[in-house]
Motif scaffolding. Sequence first.
Motif, PDB file in Angstrom:
ATOM      1  N   GLY A  11       0.818  -1.206   0.000  1.00 47.91           N
ATOM      2  CA  GLY A  11       0.000   0.000   0.000  1.00 47.91           C
ATOM      3  C   GLY A  11       0.848   1.250   0.000  1.00 47.91           C
ATOM      4  O   GLY A  11       2.035   1.217   0.327  1.00 47.91           O
ATOM      5  N   GLU A  12       0.227   2.363  -0.411  1.00 51.37           N
ATOM      6  CA  GLU A  12       0.947   3.635  -0.465  1.00 51.37           C
ATOM      7  C   GLU A  12      -0.037   4.774  -0.248  1.00 51.37           C
ATOM      8  O   GLU A  12      -1.156   4.740  -0.745  1.00 51.37           O
ATOM      9  N   GLY A  13       0.391   5.775   0.530  1.00 52.08           N
ATOM     10  CA  GLY A  13      -0.454   6.931   0.799  1.00 52.08           C
ATOM     11  C   GLY A  13       0.314   8.211   0.591  1.00 52.08           C
ATOM     12  O   GLY A  13       1.435   8.200   0.066  1.00 52.08           O
ATOM     13  N   ALA A  14      -0.272   9.331   0.997  1.00 50.74           N
ATOM     14  CA  ALA A  14       0.327  10.651   0.787  1.00 50.74           C
ATOM     15  C   ALA A  14       1.681  10.796   1.479  1.00 50.74           C
ATOM     16  O   ALA A  14       2.594  11.419   0.947  1.00 50.74           O
ATOM     17  N   PHE A  15       1.806  10.224   2.691  1.00 50.82           N
ATOM     18  CA  PHE A  15       3.025  10.424   3.469  1.00 50.82           C
ATOM     19  C   PHE A  15       3.821   9.151   3.721  1.00 50.82           C
ATOM     20  O   PHE A  15       4.798   9.175   4.452  1.00 50.82           O
ATOM     21  N   GLY A  16       3.417   8.045   3.135  1.00 53.16           N
ATOM     22  CA  GLY A  16       4.182   6.842   3.418  1.00 53.16           C
ATOM     23  C   GLY A  16       3.756   5.620   2.639  1.00 53.16           C
ATOM     24  O   GLY A  16       2.906   5.689   1.749  1.00 53.16           O
ATOM     25  N   LYS A  17       4.369   4.509   3.000  1.00 49.60           N
ATOM     26  CA  LYS A  17       4.138   3.234   2.332  1.00 49.60           C
ATOM     27  C   LYS A  17       3.874   2.159   3.381  1.00 49.60           C
ATOM     28  O   LYS A  17       4.266   2.300   4.534  1.00 49.60           O
ATOM     29  N   VAL A  18       3.230   1.092   2.933  1.00 49.26           N
ATOM     30  CA  VAL A  18       2.952  -0.038   3.818  1.00 49.26           C
ATOM     31  C   VAL A  18       3.573  -1.284   3.187  1.00 49.26           C
ATOM     32  O   VAL A  18       3.372  -1.555   2.004  1.00 49.26           O
ATOM     33  N   PHE A  19       4.344  -2.008   3.995  1.00 48.89           N
ATOM     34  CA  PHE A  19       5.058  -3.179   3.509  1.00 48.89           C
ATOM     35  C   PHE A  19       4.664  -4.436   4.267  1.00 48.89           C
ATOM     36  O   PHE A  19       4.400  -4.383   5.470  1.00 48.89           O
ATOM     37  N   LEU A  20       4.664  -5.554   3.540  1.00 47.05           N
ATOM     38  CA  LEU A  20       4.580  -6.858   4.178  1.00 47.05           C
ATOM     39  C   LEU A  20       6.018  -7.262   4.476  1.00 47.05           C
ATOM     40  O   LEU A  20       6.890  -7.165   3.602  1.00 47.05           O
ATOM     41  N   ALA A  21       6.273  -7.673   5.705  1.00 38.81           N
ATOM     42  CA  ALA A  21       7.640  -8.032   6.095  1.00 38.81           C
ATOM     43  C   ALA A  21       7.616  -9.297   6.935  1.00 38.81           C
ATOM     44  O   ALA A  21       6.553  -9.765   7.368  1.00 38.81           O
TER      45      ALA A  21
END
Length: 200
Positions: A11-21
């Motif tokens: 995922g990705e938004g205005a101020f950052g990203k989301v990662f599966l880790a």
Amino acid sequence: MDKYEIIKMIGEGAFGKVFLAKGKVDNHQSVIKEINLTKMPVKEKEASQKEVILLAKMKHPNIVTFYSSLQEKNKLYIVMEYCGGGDLMRRINMQRGVLFDEDQILAWFVQISLGLKHIHDRKVLHRDIKAQNIFLSNNGMVAKLGDFGIARMLNNTMELARTCVGTPYYLSPEICENRPYNNKTYVCKYMFAWMLSSTI
């Protein structure tokens, strides 16, 4: 961040990203929300820090579990539970018009209502309840409330908030009319959002 191996961006938004880790030691999967603090206005920085504090306080089977947070090189990392079933909006879209079983809808509704009660008992308003912020377990049976990015802490349950925030489709009448709102507004808003999403 050395403890984790990034698998992919989810995922990705205005101020950052989301990662599966996954953890390098235990191979346990988790979600890492990376928030870039360099270009972020002061209010959003404060909101990110508040999200960490709020998440750390929430311990409930129907709320996405917070694991830890850390700050490195102007980036804030929030490590959370991975919900393998994705978000509810994705699950609704996968149905392609086929109706859900009524028992499944009731089960999800009760679970999210219990999660919502948990945060309201702690004087927290989520302020962005929608299908995209409800996450499902691997088998899709357990629903969890997530993304506390614009949540607000109330001094007591009678305090009224005034800030106009949230996703426009799911705003309650009080917010649209610029009137004060409280936790009761958000219970109604959630029910409306659920009904709207379930008819897509």
